[in-house]
Design an enzyme around this catalytic site. Structure first.
Site, mmCIF file in Angstrom:
data_model
loop_
_atom_site.group_PDB
_atom_site.id
_atom_site.type_symbol
_atom_site.label_atom_id
_atom_site.label_comp_id
_atom_site.label_asym_id
_atom_site.label_seq_id
_atom_site.Cartn_x
_atom_site.Cartn_y
_atom_site.Cartn_z
ATOM 1 N N TYR A 155 38.167 48.969 50.158
ATOM 2 C CA TYR A 155 37.215 47.934 49.742
ATOM 3 C C TYR A 155 37.015 46.906 50.861
ATOM 4 O O TYR A 155 37.988 46.291 51.327
ATOM 5 C CB TYR A 155 37.746 47.272 48.477
ATOM 6 C CG TYR A 155 37.054 46.008 48.052
ATOM 7 C CD1 TYR A 155 35.676 45.974 47.846
ATOM 8 C CD2 TYR A 155 37.793 44.844 47.820
ATOM 9 C CE1 TYR A 155 35.051 44.805 47.442
ATOM 10 C CE2 TYR A 155 37.179 43.675 47.403
ATOM 11 C CZ TYR A 155 35.806 43.655 47.224
ATOM 12 O OH TYR A 155 35.199 42.498 46.825
ATOM 13 N N ASP A 241 46.715 47.660 43.600
ATOM 14 C CA ASP A 241 45.521 47.136 42.958
ATOM 15 C C ASP A 241 45.110 48.135 41.888
ATOM 16 O O ASP A 241 44.656 49.235 42.196
ATOM 17 C CB ASP A 241 44.421 46.963 44.005
ATOM 18 C CG ASP A 241 43.142 46.363 43.427
ATOM 19 O OD1 ASP A 241 42.839 46.632 42.244
ATOM 20 O OD2 ASP A 241 42.439 45.640 44.153
ATOM 21 N N ILE A 243 42.831 47.421 39.261
ATOM 22 C CA ILE A 243 41.811 46.732 38.467
ATOM 23 C C ILE A 243 40.834 47.690 37.794
ATOM 24 O O ILE A 243 40.061 47.267 36.926
ATOM 25 C CB ILE A 243 41.036 45.696 39.310
ATOM 26 C CG1 ILE A 243 40.188 46.380 40.388
ATOM 27 C CG2 ILE A 243 41.978 44.695 39.929
ATOM 28 C CD1 ILE A 243 39.259 45.410 41.090
ATOM 29 N N LYS A 281 36.589 44.431 35.818
ATOM 30 C CA LYS A 281 36.025 45.777 35.796
ATOM 31 C C LYS A 281 36.225 46.447 34.433
ATOM 32 O O LYS A 281 35.285 46.996 33.862
ATOM 33 C CB LYS A 281 36.672 46.633 36.887
ATOM 34 C CG LYS A 281 36.730 45.974 38.255
ATOM 35 C CD LYS A 281 35.353 45.581 38.765
ATOM 36 C CE LYS A 281 35.436 44.960 40.149
ATOM 37 N NZ LYS A 281 34.124 44.533 40.666
#
Length: 490
Positions: A155, A241, A243, A281
Site C-alpha cells: 500500500y 495489518d 484491516i 473497510k
C-alpha cells in the site's frame, strides 16, 4: 518587496520535515486522486468525468448501516432519543476510551475471525484510523533511521503513514513475481534483511498486510508460521495489518496471526506480535476514523496509550459504533451479506474483463483486484506502464493505480477498486475498460484522430445504462467479438 519565491519562503518559515517530500504526494497513486478531484464523474451531471477506482471503500452494503441507524436513533447522543447519554459521553474521557467500546471492539475482532480466537479488550488502543494506528506502532517500536521490512507490492500510504513524522525507513522485500502468485518467500525475507545489515540499517520489524493490499490475496497458515519463525530468529517485531479481515468473500478462509501464535506447535515470543485493525473497510466507516492497535506487548500497550492522546477517537463516535456492535443479530447479518455482495461484484467485474482477455490475479479478499495489463504495454518497462496509466487517467477517465506506486517490481499491473461505486457507475467503468482494450492494444501511442474518436465513444458509453448482465455473465463467441454490444456502441 522581498525577492524570494513563495516556496523558498515557506521552507524558511516551516520545519524541514513539514516541507520535505515525506508525505509522498509525488506518487502516481496520489496524482490519480488529484485527477479525479479535478473532474469527478457523475452519472448525469458529468458523465465524461473521471471515475474513482483508486479508493478502497466498501459501499455495497451501506444501506444496511443506514437502516440500522434509522431503527436505533438512541445510539446517537445527538438525537432526542439519545440525549440522556449526552453529558456522560461529551465530557472528558481518559486515553483508554469508553470501556464498553473496547470490549465490543474486541468481540467484533473475534467475530470477523470466525470466533476461532479471542481478544483481550485491555490490549486495545484506539487511534484516528489505521493511518494513526500505523504511525503509533512505528513510533513505539523504532527510532529514526531504523527500518521495517515490507513485502512488495504494498500500500503506497505506508510510505507516508510509517515514515513521514517518525523518521523510520521501509525496506522493500521484493517478492513481486507473478510466476509464484506474488507469494512471500523466506529467501526474499533473508535477502532483504541481509541487505539492510550490509547497509548498517537496524531492522526493527516486518510489516505485512493480510488480506493483501493491493493483491486481494490472503496469507495461508503455513506462510504465517514461517513469518513467525523468521521474526523470532531475528528478534524483530511482526506488525500485521488485518484491516480487510471481514472482506474475505470466498475460500480459502482468512487466518489471523492471532490464531497462528496460539497453535501448540508454534514457538513465539508474543512480545513481538502486534495487530493493526480498523472498521474503515470491514464496516465501511472510513470517515469515522476508528483505528486499533492490538499488541501482545504490555510496554507497547502502555506507550501507545500515552501516544493516543494525539489522535483520540471521538467518544460520540465510540458510543454510536459500540451500540451498533452490541447488536449481534445485525452484525452477523451484515458480515454475511457484505461478503455475498463483494463476491457478486468481484465476479461480475472479473468476468467482464475476461471477455477481452484482461486477466487478474486470483484473489478472494479486499475491495480491489490486481489487474494484468502487461500485454497492453508498448514495452516491458515502468516508463511504458506510466505511459499507459496516463492514457487510462486522461482519456479513458478511470483512476486506477499503477503497480509502480505499490513498489511492484514487474511492470504492467494495476490496482482497481470495485466496491466504492453503485451498479450503474460500475457498468460505465467496465464498459470504458473493455472498449479501450478492444480498440487498441497499444493504448500509449494512440494517434490524435483516434483519441478524438475515443473521447466521442466515451460520451456515448457514459450515457448508456442498459443492463450489462448478459455480456458479463455469459460467454462471448471467440470467433465473433464484433457482435458484442460494446463494440456496436463504438
Amino acid at each position: 518587496m522581498v525577492n524570494m519565491s513563495s516556496t523558498t519562503n515557506q521552507r524558511t518559515l516551516l520545519s524541514k520535515m513539514a516541507t520535505g517530500d515525506g508525505h509522498g504526494e509525488n506518487s502516481p497513486y496520489f496524482d490519480g486522486w488529484k485527477a479525479y478531484d479535478n473532474n469527478p464523474f457523475h452519472l448525469t451531471q458529468n458523465p465524461q468525468g473521471v471515475i474513482q477506482m483508486g479508493l478502497a471503500e466498501n459501499q455495497l452494503s451501506f444501506e444496511l448501516i443506514e437502516q440500522w441507524v434509522l431503527n436505533n436513533p438512541q445510539a446517537s447522543i445527538c438525537t432526542a432519543q439519545g440525549l440522556q447519554e449526552f453529558k456522560d459521553t461529551a465530557i472528558f474521557q481518559d486515553y483508554h476510551g469508553l470501556q464498553s467500546s473496547d470490549m465490543l471492539f474486541a468481540n467484533f475482532m473475534g467475530k470477523v475471525r470466525g470466533n476461532r480466537v479471542t481478544f483481550n479488550p485491555d490490549r486495545i488502543v484506539m487511534s484516528g484510523g489505521a493511518t494513526g494506528a500505523h504511525e503509533m506502532i512505528a513510533f513505539c517500536l523504532a527510532d529514526p533511521g531504523d527500518a521495517f521490512l515490507v513485502p512488495t507490492p504494498y500500500y503506497p500510504g505506508f510510505d507516508r503513514d510509517l515514515r513521514w513524522r517518525t523518521g523510520v525507513q521501509l525496506i522493500p522485500v521484493v517478492v513481486c513475481e507473478s510466476e509464484n502468485n506474488f507469494r512471500i518467500t523466506r529467501s526474499a525475507l533473508e535477502e532483504a534483511y541481509e541487505r539492510a545489515q550490509e547497509d548498517k540499517i537496524r531492522v526493527k520489524g516486518l510489516l505485512i498486510t493480510n488480506p493483501s493490499n493491493p493483491l486481494g490475496t490472503i496469507l495461508d497458515r503455513e506462510t504465517l508460521v514461517s513469518l513467525v519463525s523468521f521474526i523470532n530468529e531475528k528478534n524483530i517485531h511482526l506488525v500485521c495489518d488485518e484491516i480487510y479481515a471481514a472482506t474475505v468473500f470466498s475460500q480459502p478462509a482468512f487466518v489471523s496471526i492471532a490464531e497462528v501464535i496460539e497453535q501448540e506447535n508454534v514457538s513465539c515470543n508474543r512480545d513481538l506480535i502486534h495487530i493493526v485493525y480498523s472498521l474503515s473497510k470491514d464496516m465501511g466507516f472510513p470517515g469515522f476514523r476508528v483505528g486499533i492497535v492490538y499488541s501482545y506487548n504490555d510496554a507497547v500497550v502502555n506507550c501507545a496509550r500515552k501516544m493516543s492522546s494525539f489522535g483520540l477517537v471521538s467518544t460520540q463516535t465510540q458510543h454510536l459504533i459500540a451500540s451498533m456492535l452490541s447488536d449481534d443479530e445485525f452484525v452477523d447479518t451484515f458480515i454475511v451479506e457484505s461478503a455475498k455482495r463483494l463476491a457478486r461484484r468481484y465476479t461480475t467485474f472479473t468476468r467482464g474483463l475476461a471477455q477481452v482477455n484482461i486477466g487478474c490475479l486470483k484473489s478472494n479478499g479486499g475491495l480491489f483486484i490486481w489487474m494484468d495489463l502487461r500485454r497492453l504495454l508498448k514495452e516491458k518497462t515502468f516508463e511504458a506502464e506510466m505511459a499507459l496509466w496516463r492514457v487510462i487517467i486522461n482519456e479513458v477517465k478511470l483512476n486506477v493505480s499503477p503497480g509502480a506506486s505499490f513498489h511492484c517490481s514487474e511492470p504492467g499491473w494495476f490496482r482497481v477498486c470495485f466496491a466504492n461505486m453503485d451498479d450503474l457507475t460500475m457498468q460505465v467503468a467496465l464498459r470504458r475498460i473493455i472498449t479501450f482494450a478492444l480498440q487498441n492494444k497499444e493504448a500509449a501511442v494512440l494517434p490524435a484522430i483516434k483519441r478524438q474518436c475515443w473521447q466521442n465513444n466515451l460520451g456515448r458509453l457514459s450515457l448508456s445504462f442498459r443492463r450489462f448482465d448478459d455480456f458479463t455473465m455469459s460467454p462471448m463467441s471467440p470467433h465473433s467479438p464484433i457482435q458484442s454490444p460494446l463494440v456496436r456502441a463504438t
